[in-house]
Design a protein around this motif. Structure first.
Motif, PDB file in Angstrom:
ATOM      1  N   MET A 261     -19.157   5.543  -9.310  1.00  0.00           N
ATOM      2  CA  MET A 261     -17.788   6.062  -9.301  1.00  0.00           C
ATOM      3  C   MET A 261     -17.264   6.228  -7.875  1.00  0.00           C
ATOM      4  O   MET A 261     -16.100   5.916  -7.589  1.00  0.00           O
ATOM      5  N   VAL A 262     -18.105   6.716  -6.967  1.00  0.00           N
ATOM      6  CA  VAL A 262     -17.684   6.887  -5.570  1.00  0.00           C
ATOM      7  C   VAL A 262     -17.369   5.534  -4.949  1.00  0.00           C
ATOM      8  O   VAL A 262     -16.348   5.370  -4.264  1.00  0.00           O
ATOM      9  N   PHE A 263     -18.231   4.553  -5.175  1.00  0.00           N
ATOM     10  CA  PHE A 263     -17.977   3.208  -4.655  1.00  0.00           C
ATOM     11  C   PHE A 263     -16.673   2.651  -5.217  1.00  0.00           C
ATOM     12  O   PHE A 263     -15.861   2.064  -4.485  1.00  0.00           O
ATOM     13  N   ASP A 264     -16.460   2.832  -6.503  1.00  0.00           N
ATOM     14  CA  ASP A 264     -15.244   2.340  -7.150  1.00  0.00           C
ATOM     15  C   ASP A 264     -14.005   2.992  -6.539  1.00  0.00           C
ATOM     16  O   ASP A 264     -13.015   2.319  -6.231  1.00  0.00           O
ATOM     17  N   CYS A 265     -14.047   4.318  -6.351  1.00  0.00           N
ATOM     18  CA  CYS A 265     -12.905   5.036  -5.782  1.00  0.00           C
ATOM     19  C   CYS A 265     -12.657   4.636  -4.333  1.00  0.00           C
ATOM     20  O   CYS A 265     -11.510   4.538  -3.883  1.00  0.00           O
ATOM     21  N   ALA A 266     -13.733   4.378  -3.582  1.00  0.00           N
ATOM     22  CA  ALA A 266     -13.575   3.909  -2.200  1.00  0.00           C
ATOM     23  C   ALA A 266     -12.903   2.540  -2.178  1.00  0.00           C
ATOM     24  O   ALA A 266     -12.053   2.265  -1.307  1.00  0.00           O
ATOM     25  N   MET A 267     -13.245   1.688  -3.137  1.00  0.00           N
ATOM     26  CA  MET A 267     -12.618   0.373  -3.220  1.00  0.00           C
ATOM     27  C   MET A 267     -11.144   0.477  -3.619  1.00  0.00           C
ATOM     28  O   MET A 267     -10.303  -0.299  -3.158  1.00  0.00           O
ATOM     29  N   ILE A 268     -10.820   1.431  -4.477  1.00  0.00           N
ATOM     30  CA  ILE A 268      -9.418   1.652  -4.837  1.00  0.00           C
ATOM     31  C   ILE A 268      -8.610   2.039  -3.599  1.00  0.00           C
ATOM     32  O   ILE A 268      -7.500   1.543  -3.371  1.00  0.00           O
ATOM     33  N   GLN A 269      -9.187   2.918  -2.772  1.00  0.00           N
ATOM     34  CA  GLN A 269      -8.507   3.329  -1.548  1.00  0.00           C
ATOM     35  C   GLN A 269      -8.324   2.135  -0.613  1.00  0.00           C
ATOM     36  O   GLN A 269      -7.243   1.949  -0.033  1.00  0.00           O
ATOM     37  N   LEU A 270      -9.356   1.334  -0.463  1.00  0.00           N
ATOM     38  CA  LEU A 270      -9.278   0.174   0.422  1.00  0.00           C
ATOM     39  C   LEU A 270      -8.246  -0.824  -0.096  1.00  0.00           C
ATOM     40  O   LEU A 270      -7.468  -1.387   0.683  1.00  0.00           O
ATOM     41  N   GLY A 271      -8.225  -1.042  -1.399  1.00  0.00           N
ATOM     42  CA  GLY A 271      -7.249  -1.956  -1.980  1.00  0.00           C
ATOM     43  C   GLY A 271      -5.826  -1.499  -1.747  1.00  0.00           C
ATOM     44  O   GLY A 271      -4.909  -2.322  -1.617  1.00  0.00           O
ATOM     45  N   GLY A 272      -5.611  -0.185  -1.679  1.00  0.00           N
ATOM     46  CA  GLY A 272      -4.273   0.324  -1.412  1.00  0.00           C
ATOM     47  C   GLY A 272      -3.753  -0.081  -0.053  1.00  0.00           C
ATOM     48  O   GLY A 272      -2.532  -0.216   0.142  1.00  0.00           O
ATOM     49  N   LEU A 273      -4.646  -0.280   0.899  1.00  0.00           N
ATOM     50  CA  LEU A 273      -4.222  -0.688   2.238  1.00  0.00           C
ATOM     51  C   LEU A 273      -3.672  -2.104   2.242  1.00  0.00           C
ATOM     52  O   LEU A 273      -2.849  -2.460   3.089  1.00  0.00           O
ATOM     53  N   ALA A 274      -4.120  -2.931   1.296  1.00  0.00           N
ATOM     54  CA  ALA A 274      -3.598  -4.298   1.207  1.00  0.00           C
ATOM     55  C   ALA A 274      -2.181  -4.314   0.664  1.00  0.00           C
ATOM     56  O   ALA A 274      -1.386  -5.201   0.983  1.00  0.00           O
ATOM     57  N   ILE A 275      -1.851  -3.317  -0.145  1.00  0.00           N
ATOM     58  CA  ILE A 275      -0.530  -3.255  -0.762  1.00  0.00           C
ATOM     59  C   ILE A 275       0.454  -2.521   0.138  1.00  0.00           C
ATOM     60  O   ILE A 275       1.604  -2.903   0.283  1.00  0.00           O
ATOM     61  N   GLN A 276      -0.020  -1.450   0.767  1.00  0.00           N
ATOM     62  CA  GLN A 276       0.868  -0.590   1.547  1.00  0.00           C
ATOM     63  C   GLN A 276       0.145  -0.161   2.819  1.00  0.00           C
ATOM     64  O   GLN A 276      -0.643   0.774   2.818  1.00  0.00           O
ATOM     65  N   SER A 277       0.391  -0.831   3.894  1.00  0.00           N
ATOM     66  CA  SER A 277      -0.317  -0.544   5.137  1.00  0.00           C
ATOM     67  C   SER A 277       0.311   0.609   5.904  1.00  0.00           C
ATOM     68  O   SER A 277      -0.308   1.166   6.808  1.00  0.00           O
ATOM     69  N   GLN A 279       2.653   4.395   5.714  1.00  0.00           N
ATOM     70  CA  GLN A 279       2.972   5.552   4.873  1.00  0.00           C
ATOM     71  C   GLN A 279       1.965   5.698   3.738  1.00  0.00           C
ATOM     72  O   GLN A 279       2.275   6.182   2.662  1.00  0.00           O
ATOM     73  N   ASN A 280       0.756   5.251   3.983  1.00  0.00           N
ATOM     74  CA  ASN A 280      -0.316   5.418   3.016  1.00  0.00           C
ATOM     75  C   ASN A 280      -0.988   6.763   3.264  1.00  0.00           C
ATOM     76  O   ASN A 280      -0.981   7.274   4.374  1.00  0.00           O
ATOM     77  N   LYS A 281      -1.576   7.341   2.233  1.00  0.00           N
ATOM     78  CA  LYS A 281      -2.241   8.634   2.404  1.00  0.00           C
ATOM     79  C   LYS A 281      -3.470   8.531   3.299  1.00  0.00           C
ATOM     80  O   LYS A 281      -3.923   9.538   3.848  1.00  0.00           O
ATOM     81  N   ILE A 282      -4.035   7.348   3.440  1.00  0.00           N
ATOM     82  CA  ILE A 282      -5.225   7.185   4.273  1.00  0.00           C
ATOM     83  C   ILE A 282      -4.856   7.435   5.726  1.00  0.00           C
ATOM     84  O   ILE A 282      -3.988   6.762   6.286  1.00  0.00           O
ATOM     85  N   ALA A 283      -5.510   8.401   6.347  1.00  0.00           N
ATOM     86  CA  ALA A 283      -5.176   8.784   7.723  1.00  0.00           C
ATOM     87  C   ALA A 283      -5.572   7.708   8.726  1.00  0.00           C
ATOM     88  O   ALA A 283      -4.871   7.484   9.712  1.00  0.00           O
ATOM     89  N   ASN A 284      -6.714   7.038   8.477  1.00  0.00           N
ATOM     90  CA  ASN A 284      -7.210   6.023   9.419  1.00  0.00           C
ATOM     91  C   ASN A 284      -7.859   4.885   8.629  1.00  0.00           C
ATOM     92  O   ASN A 284      -8.891   5.095   7.982  1.00  0.00           O
TER      93      ASN A 284
END
Length: 313
Positions: A261-277, A279-284
């Motif tokens: 589940m942690v790996f899956d959620c980390a991949m979801i976060q990473l995939g979000g960077l491809a869509i929205q680089s 104003q993303n919630k990811i700080a870095n």
């Protein structure tokens, strides 16, 4: 009759409001601290008003604000905060044993091509083995037993947890669910773990993932683990809270399921960077790359057989 208790206002497009209002109604039926004051709709916009959570009239603080606090109250309250979150998630629905293929444990909307694009953009030339592991897992149809919860929060990140300060202690209240559905028990906690490491705003010279990387080793559930000695309060408190999250998550499923589940959620976060680089919630973005690497190594440390697609018998 003077002022009422503070309220929370959610203003959003009507199309997305359909799901968020339905989730609020479910939360209202299941958790005593969620109270809907009303809603208003127009052709294109919707407004949802809910009452402030907690039992005191003063406004709550955010979980992120609590974690930056270098005080004994914060450190002593973290176990209670972890328990509050776990108990409220348990109130959303019961758990049952179920058998699913490994691929069905993963988010069904993963796009490996977009994830690899995000990796290439932010990975600074690193080996893309975590992305290849995702592709392997998506093709893995081996059955795996796990406990599933009949109703999950669906969007448990640090901004959807309110902290109440009362009587020299902190209490936590979850709210603002989205996409509530039956899912693997512990997925909400895995989502919270990854968001704590990636979404919090920290000084430029700090990296929460690096400070907390010890928790992704072979003794990742040990209470003796600690962050770097020179870590700032936000790193020490986040590390402690993740330990509490793990303690509750591993009561519901074993370490293999939670690591998946942690790996899956980390991949979801990473995939979000491809869509929205932006104003993303990811700080870095670099932290998202590092967390994905650590989560992949942790998963294979627990279950090395997942590195290959099993041959049908």
């Amino acid at each position: 009759m003077e002022s009422s208790r503070p309220s929370f206002f959610k203003f959003e497009p009507r199309q997305s409001a359909v799901d968020s209002h339905a989730a609020a109604e479910i939360m209202f039926q299941k958790l005593a601290h969620v109270k809907i004051c009303g809603s208003v709709h127009s052709a294109s916009r919707s407004l949802l008003v809910t009452q402030q959570v907690g039992g005191v009239s003063s406004g709550p603080i955010s979980l992120a604000e609590m974690l930056t606090n270098d005080s004994d109250i914060t450190r002593k309250s973290i176990p209670q905060v972890g328990s509050d979150i776990a108990q409220q998630l348990a109130s959303l629905g019961g758990v049952t044993e179920d058998q699913m293929s490994v691929s069905r444990f993963l988010w069904p909307c993963h796009n490996p091509e977009k994830i690899r694009a995000a990796w290439n953009r932010h990975g600074d030339g690193r080996d893309d083995s975590p992305v290849r592991l995702l592709e392997t897992l998506l093709a893995n149809h081996k059955p795996l037993w796990a406990r599933r919860r009949s109703c999950t929060h669906g969007d448990l990140n640090a901004t959807n947890i309110a902290i109440e300060a009362a009587e020299a202690r902190y209490r936590a209240y979850i709210f603002d669910a989205a996409g509530m559905r039956a899912d693997v028990a512990g997925r909400d906690l895995a989502m919270l773990e990854t968001s704590l490491l990636l979404h919090q705003r920290i000084p430029p010279d700090e990296c929460l993932v690096s400070r907390c990387q010890a928790i992704y080793g072979d003794s990742a559930t040990s209470a003796d683990l600690a962050p770097d000695k020179d870590a700032q309060p936000i790193a020490r408190n986040t590390f402690q809270l993740i330990q509490e999250i793990r303690r509750h998550a591993l009561k519901m499923n074993d370490s293999l399921v939670y690591a998946l589940m942690v790996f899956d959620c980390a991949m979801i976060q990473l995939g979000g960077l491809a869509i929205q680089s932006r104003q993303n919630k990811i700080a870095n973005p670099a932290s998202a790359i590092k967390l994905t690497e650590l989560a992949a190594k942790w998963l294979l440390l627990i279950a090395p057989e997942l590195s290959t697609i099993p041959t049908p018998s």
